[in-house]
Design a protein around this motif. Structure first.
Motif, PDB file in Angstrom:
ATOM      1  N   GLN A   1       0.840  -1.204   0.000  1.00  0.00           N
ATOM      2  CA  GLN A   1       0.000   0.000   0.000  1.00  0.00           C
ATOM      3  C   GLN A   1       0.874   1.253   0.000  1.00  0.00           C
ATOM      4  OE1 GLN A   1      -3.410  -0.249  -0.486  1.00  0.00           O
ATOM      5  NE2 GLN A   1      -2.762  -2.374  -0.764  1.00  0.00           N
ATOM      6  N   ARG A   2       1.999   1.195   0.709  1.00  0.00           N
ATOM      7  CA  ARG A   2       2.942   2.311   0.725  1.00  0.00           C
ATOM      8  C   ARG A   2       3.529   2.514  -0.679  1.00  0.00           C
ATOM      9  NH1 ARG A   2       6.753   0.594   4.093  1.00  0.00           N
ATOM     10  NH2 ARG A   2       5.330   0.802   5.820  1.00  0.00           N
ATOM     11  N   ALA A   3       3.861   1.441  -1.361  1.00  0.00           N
ATOM     12  CA  ALA A   3       4.402   1.540  -2.722  1.00  0.00           C
ATOM     13  C   ALA A   3       3.384   2.172  -3.666  1.00  0.00           C
ATOM     14  CB  ALA A   3       4.832   0.162  -3.225  1.00  0.00           C
ATOM     15  N   LEU A   4       2.127   1.749  -3.549  1.00  0.00           N
ATOM     16  CA  LEU A   4       1.069   2.370  -4.357  1.00  0.00           C
ATOM     17  C   LEU A   4       0.968   3.861  -4.038  1.00  0.00           C
ATOM     18  CD1 LEU A   4      -1.831  -0.258  -4.115  1.00  0.00           C
ATOM     19  CD2 LEU A   4      -0.329   0.173  -6.093  1.00  0.00           C
ATOM     20  N   GLY A   5       1.096   4.191  -2.755  1.00  0.00           N
ATOM     21  CA  GLY A   5       1.024   5.579  -2.331  1.00  0.00           C
ATOM     22  C   GLY A   5       2.163   6.423  -2.875  1.00  0.00           C
ATOM     23  N   VAL A   6       3.341   5.841  -2.951  1.00  0.00           N
ATOM     24  CA  VAL A   6       4.483   6.583  -3.493  1.00  0.00           C
ATOM     25  C   VAL A   6       4.264   6.863  -4.979  1.00  0.00           C
ATOM     26  CG1 VAL A   6       6.961   6.490  -3.999  1.00  0.00           C
ATOM     27  CG2 VAL A   6       6.112   5.777  -1.750  1.00  0.00           C
ATOM     28  N   MET A   7       3.732   5.890  -5.704  1.00  0.00           N
ATOM     29  CA  MET A   7       3.477   6.116  -7.132  1.00  0.00           C
ATOM     30  C   MET A   7       2.376   7.152  -7.330  1.00  0.00           C
ATOM     31  SD  MET A   7       4.874   5.258  -9.899  1.00  0.00           S
ATOM     32  CE  MET A   7       4.533   5.750 -11.574  1.00  0.00           C
ATOM     33  N   ALA A   8       1.355   7.109  -6.504  1.00  0.00           N
ATOM     34  CA  ALA A   8       0.308   8.134  -6.578  1.00  0.00           C
ATOM     35  C   ALA A   8       0.893   9.501  -6.250  1.00  0.00           C
ATOM     36  CB  ALA A   8      -0.832   7.789  -5.621  1.00  0.00           C
ATOM     37  N   HIS A   9       1.799   9.542  -5.281  1.00  0.00           N
ATOM     38  CA  HIS A   9       2.461  10.786  -4.903  1.00  0.00           C
ATOM     39  C   HIS A   9       3.191  11.425  -6.089  1.00  0.00           C
ATOM     40  CE1 HIS A   9       4.932  13.642  -2.699  1.00  0.00           C
ATOM     41  NE2 HIS A   9       5.986  13.107  -3.282  1.00  0.00           N
ATOM     42  N   VAL A  10       3.831  10.603  -6.896  1.00  0.00           N
ATOM     43  CA  VAL A  10       4.512  11.111  -8.083  1.00  0.00           C
ATOM     44  C   VAL A  10       3.515  11.852  -8.976  1.00  0.00           C
ATOM     45  CG1 VAL A  10       5.690  10.420 -10.224  1.00  0.00           C
ATOM     46  CG2 VAL A  10       6.361   9.399  -8.032  1.00  0.00           C
ATOM     47  N   MET A  11       2.330  11.266  -9.153  1.00  0.00           N
ATOM     48  CA  MET A  11       1.319  11.885 -10.009  1.00  0.00           C
ATOM     49  C   MET A  11       0.736  13.144  -9.369  1.00  0.00           C
ATOM     50  SD  MET A  11       1.503  10.075 -12.593  1.00  0.00           S
ATOM     51  CE  MET A  11       2.956   9.062 -12.405  1.00  0.00           C
ATOM     52  N   ILE A  12       0.511  13.098  -8.078  1.00  0.00           N
ATOM     53  CA  ILE A  12      -0.039  14.263  -7.379  1.00  0.00           C
ATOM     54  C   ILE A  12       0.928  15.437  -7.477  1.00  0.00           C
ATOM     55  CG2 ILE A  12      -0.642  15.170  -5.092  1.00  0.00           C
ATOM     56  CD1 ILE A  12      -1.805  12.304  -4.531  1.00  0.00           C
ATOM     57  N   ALA A  13       2.201  15.173  -7.226  1.00  0.00           N
ATOM     58  CA  ALA A  13       3.202  16.235  -7.308  1.00  0.00           C
ATOM     59  C   ALA A  13       3.301  16.776  -8.734  1.00  0.00           C
ATOM     60  CB  ALA A  13       4.553  15.713  -6.837  1.00  0.00           C
ATOM     61  N   LYS A  14       3.228  15.882  -9.697  1.00  0.00           N
ATOM     62  CA  LYS A  14       3.293  16.298 -11.101  1.00  0.00           C
ATOM     63  C   LYS A  14       2.113  17.199 -11.453  1.00  0.00           C
ATOM     64  CE  LYS A  14       4.605  13.946 -15.362  1.00  0.00           C
ATOM     65  NZ  LYS A  14       4.817  12.641 -15.957  1.00  0.00           N
ATOM     66  N   ARG A  15       0.941  16.901 -10.910  1.00  0.00           N
ATOM     67  CA  ARG A  15      -0.243  17.737 -11.138  1.00  0.00           C
ATOM     68  C   ARG A  15      -0.104  19.083 -10.417  1.00  0.00           C
ATOM     69  NH1 ARG A  15      -4.795  17.364 -13.593  1.00  0.00           N
ATOM     70  NH2 ARG A  15      -4.775  15.095 -13.802  1.00  0.00           N
ATOM     71  N   VAL A  16       0.355  19.049  -9.191  1.00  0.00           N
ATOM     72  CA  VAL A  16       0.533  20.291  -8.429  1.00  0.00           C
ATOM     73  C   VAL A  16       1.475  21.232  -9.173  1.00  0.00           C
ATOM     74  CG1 VAL A  16       1.568  21.253  -6.330  1.00  0.00           C
ATOM     75  CG2 VAL A  16      -0.081  19.379  -6.171  1.00  0.00           C
ATOM     76  N   TRP A  17       2.584  20.703  -9.671  1.00  0.00           N
ATOM     77  CA  TRP A  17       3.531  21.546 -10.396  1.00  0.00           C
ATOM     78  C   TRP A  17       2.942  22.042 -11.712  1.00  0.00           C
ATOM     79  CZ3 TRP A  17       7.021  24.139  -8.144  1.00  0.00           C
ATOM     80  CH2 TRP A  17       7.673  23.640  -7.015  1.00  0.00           C
TER      81      TRP A  17
END
Length: 167
Positions: A45-61
């Motif tokens: 679940q943490r690994a899935l969260g890290v990959m989602a984090h990449v997308m969230i940060a990419k959207r924020v930027w």
């Protein structure tokens, strides 16, 4: 891929985006190789969260360079693989369009934004774009290690894999 020495900065970042698209696809595919028994574990679940984090940060930027904001409540949600894959496709298209439409001199533009802690900051577009790619690379490395420890097959995602020419 074209030789980076003959590319404009825009073309180079578009080359990096193409490589990142493939690297993210491979990373998502690797998450699916984790044995089913491990897919309910906290580590997975943490690994899935890290990959989602990449997308969230990419959207924020992306929003920041477009002078928009988005308040993030959870930077590491354990999105299902297909949700993250859908987000990756949308974001890669948005970044590709942004880079292609960026006017001459656009990389030198200063963007003023609020960091996640509320502090106001500014960065040049060139630094933001470089950060977006470096940030994703860093986290894909973390995910590769997590996938390996969970018994899955880690993905090969180094940039050189996508740019080398075999003789």
């Amino acid at each position: 891929m074209p030789d980076i020495r003959t590319q404009t900065l825009r073309d180079y970042f578009l080359t990096l985006l193409t490589a990142e698209t493939q690297a993210n696809e491979r990373t998502l595919d690797s998450l699916a190789t984790v044995p089913a028994i491990q897919q309910t574990s906290e580590s997975y679940q943490r690994a899935l969260g890290v990959m989602a984090h990449v997308m969230i940060a990419k959207r924020v930027w992306m929003l920041r360079v477009c002078s928009e904001t988005w308040k993030v409540d959870d930077w590491f949600p354990a999105w299902p693989i297909e949700q993250t894959r859908k987000e990756a496709v949308e974001l890669d298209a948005a970044w590709r369009g942004y880079l292609q439409d960026l006017p001459d001199g656009g990389f030198d533009r200063t963007v003023v934004y609020r960091m996640s802690d509320g502090t106001e900051a500014e960065s040049k577009v060139v630094d933001i774009v470089a950060h977006v790619f470096n940030h994703a690379t860093y986290h894909r490395g973390q995910i590769a290690r997590m996938v390996h420890l969970l018994g899955g097959s880690r993905a090969a995602t180094d940039l050189i894999i996508f740019t080398r020419r075999k003789l």
